[in-house]
Scaffold this active site. Structure first.
Site: not given
Ligand code: HOZ
Length: 445
Positions: A266, A143, A238
């Site tokens: 992050k 992702y 990534d």
């Molecule tokens: N897509 C995020 C984890 N891989 C989640 C982001 C969120 O819900 O804060």
């Protein structure tokens, strides 16, 4: 008392789709009511009902220092007093760019943005602009945020909800996206034979964390590097998740590979909305205003987010930080495996640096197919058992977990004691044979 989780979920669903601002948070895959969090400190989060949880989500990665580290909070306070946003360059953003470049040798230049999605979307546009080629390779279950051309067989929320392609993405937007199997180097070789001169970039999570944690197979990342170099294709790591989490130089330092471009997020924002993309100078100089590839943002390099990021990076520079983080993660991983074994439940676990995966299957997965061949009912029962005992894991079987430096021995051992009870209950409810005794901290040393 403030509103209950039930009340907030009911109110939220009236005015926010699904009651949440990011899909995994809705607990759809595990059922039940999301916890509406109110505050966090160190390894703990509290919901509005006053219940405390040991947190293994860590804001999905940023909270490597534990929540609300006093130095980071102080840096944010100070920056806020000086102004929330300027939309103009600042000294602090230059310092942060220098700090990132000094830590990751592959980052000759870097641009700050506000989210991981922006970073990957911009890196892909840059790769296409630099090479003049249309196609990109991504891997199933990886992702890279929610830009159109990347929402194909993606992990994270899409996988959790069971529809890994998004509606609203016209076919034309993804006709140039080649989706291959993670760890399947032969598949990549084949794609290069067929489309080599058309492939602008290969984008990869060097350690996958959005289909649960899946390690790169030996030789996979090296193979990507070689193929990209041979074909004039840009290799994009990534590292939004892995950057400064799996080691002081992220996954690229761990595996000794120099990507052409890297995306970060992050941890570099210390819990504030900040991300970045960077890499080879000759590539980065194709971005406006120097080059023809456009990218911009009102809040890019936001001073409050930059202050949080700088304070965080300074703190994780402490000698032995990543070794301690990895050791605590391993304590958890080894303990989880042992709890599964003693309960007679097929549970495996794996960890790299400060991130981990737990899998309701006999062995840690090495591919998308294996990562998705897990017992989802067992996971949901486990998740709720843990939650009711004050342990907050991700509400999805397809997300990595995160440990912070404040998850000390005591916190992890308390976690394992609860996990052990949950697994024994699970085993009994399924009448599993061989359910053994409770797993205590002492057994794990
Ligand atoms: N897509 C995020 C984890 N891989 C989640 C982001 C969120 O819900 O804060």
């Amino acid at each position: 008392m403030a509103s209950t989780n039930d009340q907030l979920f009911a109110r939220g669903r009236k005015v926010i789709p699904g009651g949440v601002n990011s899909p995994v948070r809705a607990y759809q895959a595990v059922g039940g009511v999301p916890r509406f969090l109110r505050r966090a400190s160190g390894p703990y989060v509290w919901d509005g009902e006053g219940t405390r949880y040991i947190d293994y989500v860590g804001s999905w990665g940023p909270a490597v220092l534990g929540h609300a580290h006093p130095d980071v909070v102080q840096a944010v306070r100070q920056a806020a007093v000086d102004g929330l946003s300027f939309g103009a360059p600042t000294e602090a953003e230059v310092v942060l760019a220098e700090a990132l470049a000094a830590r990751l040798p592959s980052l000759e230049q870097v641009r700050l943005v506000s989210s991981g999605t922006e970073a990957t979307m911009s890196a892909i546009r840059l790769a296409r602009g630099y090479t003049g080629r249309p196609k990109l390779i991504k891997f199933e279950g990886c992702y890279h945020g929610h830009a159109d051309s990347l929402l194909v067989k993606a992990g994270s929320g899409l996988l959790t909800l069971g529809h890994p392609d998004s509606a609203g993405v016209p076919r034309a937007f993804i006709e140039h996206t080649l989706v291959l199997g993670y760890n399947d180097l032969d598949g990549v070789r084949e794609a290069f034979v067929r489309h080599g001169d058309q492939i602008a970039c290969v984008i990869v999570e060097p350690i996958a964390g959005n289909m649960n944690l899946v390690r790169p197979a030996p030789g996979f990342l090296d193979g990507l590097r070689e193929l990209c170099t041979a074909h004039g294709t840009l290799l994009i790591f990534d590292e939004v998740m892995t950057g400064f989490r799996v080691g002081p130089q992220g996954a690229q330092g761990l595996f000794g590979i120099r990507p052409d471009l890297t995306t970060l997020g992050k941890i570099i924002g210390g819990g504030m909305p900040l991300a970045a993309f960077g890499g080879r100078r000759d590539v980065m100089e194709r971005i406006a205003p120097l080059g023809p590839v456009y990218q911009a943002g009102t809040l890019s390099g936001n001073p409050v987010a930059v202050a949080a990021g700088l304070a965080t990076l300074r703190l994780i520079d402490a000698p032995g930080f990543h070794e301690r983080l990895a050791a605590q993660t391993q304590r958890l991983v080894v303990g989880l495996r042992e709890c599964g074994r003693r309960a007679g439940v097929p549970l495996s676990a794996d960890g790299v640096g400060g991130m981990f995966g737990l899998y309701f299957r006999a062995h840690a997965p090495a591919s998308f197919a294996e990562a998705t061949a897990v017992d989802l009912n067992a996971f949901a029962a486990f998740f709720h058992g843990c939650l009711s005992r004050g342990i907050y894991f991700a509400p999805s079987a397809f997300e990595a977990g995160f440990v912070s430096i404040t998850h000390d021995d005591d916190v992890i051992d308390r976690t394992l004691a609860e996990v052990s009870d949950v697994l024994l209950t699970l085993a009994r409810s399924r009448a599993a044979p061989e359910a053994g005794g409770r797993c205590s901290a002492g057994m794990l040393r």
